[in-house]
Design a protein around this motif. Sequence first.
Motif, PDB file in Angstrom:
ATOM      1  N   GLU A  53     -16.222   0.538   9.434  1.00  0.00           N
ATOM      2  CA  GLU A  53     -15.232   1.122   9.978  1.00  0.00           C
ATOM      3  C   GLU A  53     -14.218   1.783   9.047  1.00  0.00           C
ATOM      4  O   GLU A  53     -13.209   0.989   8.335  1.00  0.00           O
ATOM      5  N   TRP A  54     -14.131   3.000   8.683  1.00  0.00           N
ATOM      6  CA  TRP A  54     -13.193   3.634   7.880  1.00  0.00           C
ATOM      7  C   TRP A  54     -12.373   4.511   8.538  1.00  0.00           C
ATOM      8  O   TRP A  54     -12.548   5.140   9.535  1.00  0.00           O
ATOM      9  N   LYS A  55     -11.023   4.525   8.220  1.00  0.00           N
ATOM     10  CA  LYS A  55      -9.975   5.245   8.597  1.00  0.00           C
ATOM     11  C   LYS A  55     -10.141   6.816   7.661  1.00  0.00           C
ATOM     12  O   LYS A  55     -10.044   6.763   6.444  1.00  0.00           O
ATOM     13  N   VAL A  56      -9.629   7.787   8.553  1.00  0.00           N
ATOM     14  CA  VAL A  56      -9.949   9.100   7.778  1.00  0.00           C
ATOM     15  C   VAL A  56      -8.689   9.791   7.598  1.00  0.00           C
ATOM     16  O   VAL A  56      -7.966   9.914   8.881  1.00  0.00           O
ATOM     17  N   LEU A  57      -8.318  10.378   6.736  1.00  0.00           N
ATOM     18  CA  LEU A  57      -7.319  11.366   6.548  1.00  0.00           C
ATOM     19  C   LEU A  57      -7.657  12.691   5.825  1.00  0.00           C
ATOM     20  O   LEU A  57      -8.548  12.775   4.959  1.00  0.00           O
ATOM     21  N   GLN A  58      -7.022  13.869   5.997  1.00  0.00           N
ATOM     22  CA  GLN A  58      -7.370  14.849   5.526  1.00  0.00           C
ATOM     23  C   GLN A  58      -6.123  15.703   5.242  1.00  0.00           C
ATOM     24  O   GLN A  58      -5.314  15.597   5.749  1.00  0.00           O
ATOM     25  N   ARG A  59      -6.254  16.300   4.019  1.00  0.00           N
ATOM     26  CA  ARG A  59      -4.949  17.049   3.554  1.00  0.00           C
ATOM     27  C   ARG A  59      -5.499  18.277   2.838  1.00  0.00           C
ATOM     28  O   ARG A  59      -6.464  18.477   2.431  1.00  0.00           O
ATOM     29  N   GLU A  60      -4.743  19.278   2.799  1.00  0.00           N
ATOM     30  CA  GLU A  60      -4.976  20.770   2.367  1.00  0.00           C
ATOM     31  C   GLU A  60      -5.188  20.640   0.929  1.00  0.00           C
ATOM     32  O   GLU A  60      -4.887  19.541   0.233  1.00  0.00           O
ATOM     33  N   GLY A  61      -6.034  21.665   0.441  1.00  0.00           N
ATOM     34  CA  GLY A  61      -6.610  21.742  -0.830  1.00  0.00           C
ATOM     35  C   GLY A  61      -5.314  21.739  -1.640  1.00  0.00           C
ATOM     36  O   GLY A  61      -5.429  21.438  -3.048  1.00  0.00           O
ATOM     37  N   SER A  62      -4.137  22.138  -1.203  1.00  0.00           N
ATOM     38  CA  SER A  62      -3.079  22.219  -2.365  1.00  0.00           C
ATOM     39  C   SER A  62      -2.087  21.231  -2.537  1.00  0.00           C
ATOM     40  O   SER A  62      -1.524  20.942  -3.325  1.00  0.00           O
ATOM     41  N   ILE A  63      -2.507  20.001  -1.760  1.00  0.00           N
ATOM     42  CA  ILE A  63      -1.776  18.879  -1.533  1.00  0.00           C
ATOM     43  C   ILE A  63      -2.810  17.788  -2.312  1.00  0.00           C
ATOM     44  O   ILE A  63      -3.882  17.532  -2.081  1.00  0.00           O
ATOM     45  N   THR A  64      -2.042  17.022  -3.104  1.00  0.00           N
ATOM     46  CA  THR A  64      -2.814  16.029  -3.912  1.00  0.00           C
ATOM     47  C   THR A  64      -2.220  14.820  -3.788  1.00  0.00           C
ATOM     48  O   THR A  64      -2.154  13.727  -4.801  1.00  0.00           O
ATOM     49  N   MET A  65      -1.773  14.209  -2.657  1.00  0.00           N
ATOM     50  CA  MET A  65      -1.193  12.968  -2.614  1.00  0.00           C
ATOM     51  C   MET A  65      -1.266  12.695  -0.912  1.00  0.00           C
ATOM     52  O   MET A  65      -1.191  13.707  -0.182  1.00  0.00           O
ATOM     53  N   ALA A  66      -1.206  11.600  -0.710  1.00  0.00           N
ATOM     54  CA  ALA A  66      -1.130  11.156   1.042  1.00  0.00           C
ATOM     55  C   ALA A  66      -0.601   9.791   0.957  1.00  0.00           C
ATOM     56  O   ALA A  66      -0.631   9.039  -0.028  1.00  0.00           O
ATOM     57  N   LEU A  67       0.051   9.430   2.160  1.00  0.00           N
ATOM     58  CA  LEU A  67       0.664   8.241   2.366  1.00  0.00           C
ATOM     59  C   LEU A  67      -0.580   7.405   3.409  1.00  0.00           C
ATOM     60  O   LEU A  67      -0.735   8.031   4.407  1.00  0.00           O
ATOM     61  N   LEU A  68      -0.625   6.168   3.073  1.00  0.00           N
ATOM     62  CA  LEU A  68      -1.260   5.153   3.850  1.00  0.00           C
ATOM     63  C   LEU A  68      -0.291   4.470   4.479  1.00  0.00           C
ATOM     64  O   LEU A  68       0.503   3.625   3.634  1.00  0.00           O
ATOM     65  N   GLU A  69      -0.231   4.424   5.884  1.00  0.00           N
ATOM     66  CA  GLU A  69       0.794   3.687   6.513  1.00  0.00           C
ATOM     67  C   GLU A  69       0.448   2.769   7.379  1.00  0.00           C
ATOM     68  O   GLU A  69      -0.910   2.429   7.708  1.00  0.00           O
ATOM     69  N   ASN A  70       1.042   1.661   7.809  1.00  0.00           N
ATOM     70  CA  ASN A  70       0.672   0.545   8.790  1.00  0.00           C
ATOM     71  C   ASN A  70      -0.436  -0.406   8.101  1.00  0.00           C
ATOM     72  O   ASN A  70      -1.369  -0.655   8.926  1.00  0.00           O
ATOM     73  N   LEU A  71      -0.293  -0.684   6.805  1.00  0.00           N
ATOM     74  CA  LEU A  71      -1.286  -1.327   6.278  1.00  0.00           C
ATOM     75  C   LEU A  71      -0.808  -2.913   6.639  1.00  0.00           C
ATOM     76  O   LEU A  71       0.302  -3.353   6.617  1.00  0.00           O
ATOM     77  N   LYS A  72      -1.950  -3.785   6.839  1.00  0.00           N
ATOM     78  CA  LYS A  72      -1.503  -5.082   7.116  1.00  0.00           C
ATOM     79  C   LYS A  72      -1.411  -6.092   5.939  1.00  0.00           C
ATOM     80  O   LYS A  72      -2.228  -5.923   4.885  1.00  0.00           O
TER      81      LYS A  72
END
Length: 1186
Positions: free
Chosen positions: A858-877
């Motif tokens: 069970e993977w969680k999926v995030l997608q970001r536009e090609g001009s963005i090279t970072m993302a936030l992973l929230e609600n981690l246990k």
Amino acid sequence: MAPVKGKLYQRLLWCVVFLPISGVLCFSELFFIKEPHDVTVMRRDAVILDCQAHGESPIDVRWLKNGVNVLENERVYRLSNGSLFISEVESRRGDKSDEGLYQCLAQNKYGAILSQRARLTIASIFAFAIQPTSIVVTQGSVARLSCKISAHPPPIITWEFNRVTLPLATERITVLPNGVLQIHAVQRADAGNYRCIATNIASRRRSTEATLTVTPAPSPQLPQRPHIIVGPQNISVSLHQNAILECMATGNPRPIISWSRADSKSIDVYSTKVLGNGNLIITDIKPQHGGVYMCRATTPGTRNYTVASANVTVLAPPSLVEWPESLTRPRAGTARFVCHAEGVPTPRITWLKNGEKVHSNGRIKMYNSKLVINQIIPEDDAIYQCQAENEQGSVLSMARLIVVMSEDRPSAPRNLRADTVSSSAILLAWDRPLYNSDKVIAYSVHYMKAEGLNNEEYQVVIGNDTTRYIIDDLEPARNYTFYVVAYMPMGASRMSDHVFQHTLEDVPLRAPELSLTSNSPMDIQVSWQPLPDKLSRGRVTAYRLSYRTTAENAVSQLELPGEKTQHLLQNLQPDTIYLLRIVAATGIGWGEQSAWTSHRTPKASSARVPLAPELRLEPLNCTTILVRWQLAPRNSAIVQGYRLFYHEESQPESAPVQLRALDNTHTIGGLDPRKKYHVKLLAYNIVGDGYQADQTISTPGCVSVRDRLVPPPPPPHNVYTKTNSSSAIFLHWGRPAFTSSHSVNYTVRCNPVGLQNASLVLYLQTSEQNLLVRDLEPNTKYEFAIRLHIDQLSSPWSPVVYQSTLPDAPTLPPSNVKVTLIEEDTALVSWKPPDEPNIAVMHYTILYASRHAWIAGEWKVLQREGSITMALLENLKPGQVYLVKVSASNNMGDGPFSHTVELTVRADLSSGHDPWHSRGSTHSTDFSDGFYHLDQKSMTGITVGVCIALICIIICAFIIVCRGKNRKFSVVKTYREGVSTSASTAGHLVSEGQAESADVTVPMISQNHFLDAKGGTNLIINSLGPVQPGTEKKEKWFSFSNNVRKDSKAVQNMTHGTSSYQHGTTVLTFEEELSISPDQPATMQALLWRPSDTEGSSTSEGSHATGDSGRYSHDETEMTNLSSGPSSRPPSLTAENSGGSDCSLPAEEPGGQLEESQTGLKSTESAENGCCLHDTQSGSQSALSL
């Protein structure tokens, strides 16, 4: 044999003849294979600025920072391939900081070239420039909060409501990427404190909190026309970035927001989307997206609307449309290089010679985008570069100038002298060359102005029968420089020494042109412009102003100093026509007087008439004058219109031209060249004519047009391009309509847009009207032009057409994936684009899951536009280990995932529970910075485990010796009686070949049970969920069971679904009927069967969410490479994670039936099945490893 020798001799002869010629015709150019690019790095990170040059060796490479040579040291030094390596980037103040513009300079024997500029930026985030402010809104209306911050790279902005993170987009709430928070249909629950959070790889900043207060809405609500409270703003966006046009409107009922373009063009639906309730976002912006966009808010069902508009300017880096070509010229010849670039804003053109800026002088001129070198000398043999740059970037193109030298040239003329003859003439004299003077056939005299830049150089050619010459077309009071060159049939000599000489002053050639106005009925304001140097012919020392009335012959004169440009004549008669003229003087004398100019003073009345307008005249060409005016600032009278008078000097005045009161410009055409005209303008109203303004202007001369030669044939037309693939483009064009029956050939020019090396332009020949251009680079924009050849004539190039090849799907994963825990439950994942050229990334996919979720697929999926090279992973246990991986995708397909990166979320220490301490175990393992550290208790457990394992081996060996005739049965009995004997003991026996077909027992799995196919756990899962292991604990360690006979009978003639499980592998289930008696054990092949080690097996049916499906599947390398770099977990991780299981036999199935199966499972599986020591898991692990 003879023919073979003949061919060999022919090849040798070809090499001897051709190679020297090729060496002359094809010189080795110097160009860059790799150039540095803009980069943003963290402080104290290492960085490499690429620079690789290709050409004839040896090639010397050195680096420049902000135009100054980089000093190498232990921290900053050049690599063997020419790249610059900085081991730790510093961000100190002043010159000690590593931030700046970097360029590399490559040089060989042909010259030197400079690379494009690359900006090194250290990641940073500054304080908020705009903080959110508290607002009060009515329930049901809209609320808007905004913040602004500067950071490199641009930050991700999120918002918090009462310290809880808001979603980026809901039905009512919208968070724009530029830091704006919009709340529609505000409710009472929305009242509270808001703040924005800005995050990038450098740091995270929080703004001050702003309070949103919600007041009750009035009842009943009255209809309200639409009103745009926040409209779009004029913006300038760089190419391929995103543009955000905000539009918020209120009204009752709620207005509908729509978008359109002012030029009536359709909006690009593929790159444009609406975010929230009316905000327009243009992604991957291109030049065609520029223009005026209009936001329209309309009340539903009515025609009530309001409009707001904004202009979008697309900024583009320079791209070369025309570039210089290499030239070969003789000495004393002329070379011309052309360079033309496009971009927004307009690029600036700079010429470089061997990496240094070219400055204009007498021989070298720069006209707009051209570089012209006259009287070429040997020192001009170099590599020249055209550099086009603007705020968006720079591009360079290079070409080489080869100077051909000839022998037996004469030496330079000697003893050059200059004497002034008059204000326009200078006499030059020189001696003949010292060597080969008898071969001189002519001399050329060169002269130019000595002051100023970009002065034109003039040349006069005279015969060889004289060594004196008078130059008589010079300007007075000017400094000139001269030199002479001797010519012979084989070439020219060097230049003679330069001499400087000054011409004399002369009287002014013309008088200034007057401008006359009246501020009152009794004065005239006289003003004039200073004479240009060409007309003054020296320094003007005085002016003489003469004036009189038309009724009198007496002339009044005033002498004014040469610095003045205006004078006020006072105490004049009202409503009287005055005639005025002026003359200028130099130290030599007075010049020619101007013609009389007439002006009428206003009437002396109390009526309010318009004052004289401020008049300006400008010649557009030799026959047209542009007239501009504006009312005087002190004018308070009403203006009904204007009357414009003009006439040629010494000609009668023509009828006036009537102009409207709103006009402020007028064009006068049909004039004669090189003539002086008088222009008069006045305003009028009901009272009468106002004060008039008079001015004189001269029309320039027309430039004669030379007769053109026979025109060349027209170029091909209707050029059509179509992309076939990622490496081929098809071209088709039409043949011009001319009647010639001769054969026509075509040349196709192909090159990438913005090409920096002219030698890489591709020229293709064909006689057809179509061509398939192959071997192109993927995802690259090319430009094509075609010309035709007929009857030894060539047409101009056709208009350039552009076409891009299709991109390839990414073949490499994103690089440098990093995961950083920035808060207790939030992590920032950052990465760099795949390290492969010409690959467009449309979006990135981020998969992350905790270890337990990963086991279940069970993977969680995030997608970001090609001009963005970072993302936030929230609600981690807390207390979980998370696995993260990233892939890049575009329209052509999906790329591979990066190596899995592991992130540990520490548990809340205040709860008294440490997630890294295994339950049921007396030892602890400390986790710090990605490594495990063993304490004293762990080492004691390992020692005890090793001793126990040795004791087990000795006992097993003793039993095998005592029961040599029936070893197979003994092994089974030993295993059942020794409950806590580790599984590695049985593995050791099998590896020694002592039990070829041993019968062992493992917990039976019924048909409605199955094991998780992902590995990494000892859970047994049925249709209702996980089955918890038995809670019974047996305190015996090495006690041997006496129920072997009973167990062996219980398993005879029983059929069960059997599953062999191994950590990290896919589980296969099968059914097999066992009929085993104590006297007839099963074969070793059936007992030791185990599934394949490939995780991606087609039998993996237990995946959930995105696990093992399509592009989100993970291969077996992720099982062994869960972390990248030195933070990889040690092999003992599996055993430590299973430390929570009880060290006892598994609970029996109902009925107490056991099924015999394999004993040679992996050591990790044995540990997970609970066959370990009761006290220390590490001890059992050590025994297993042995």
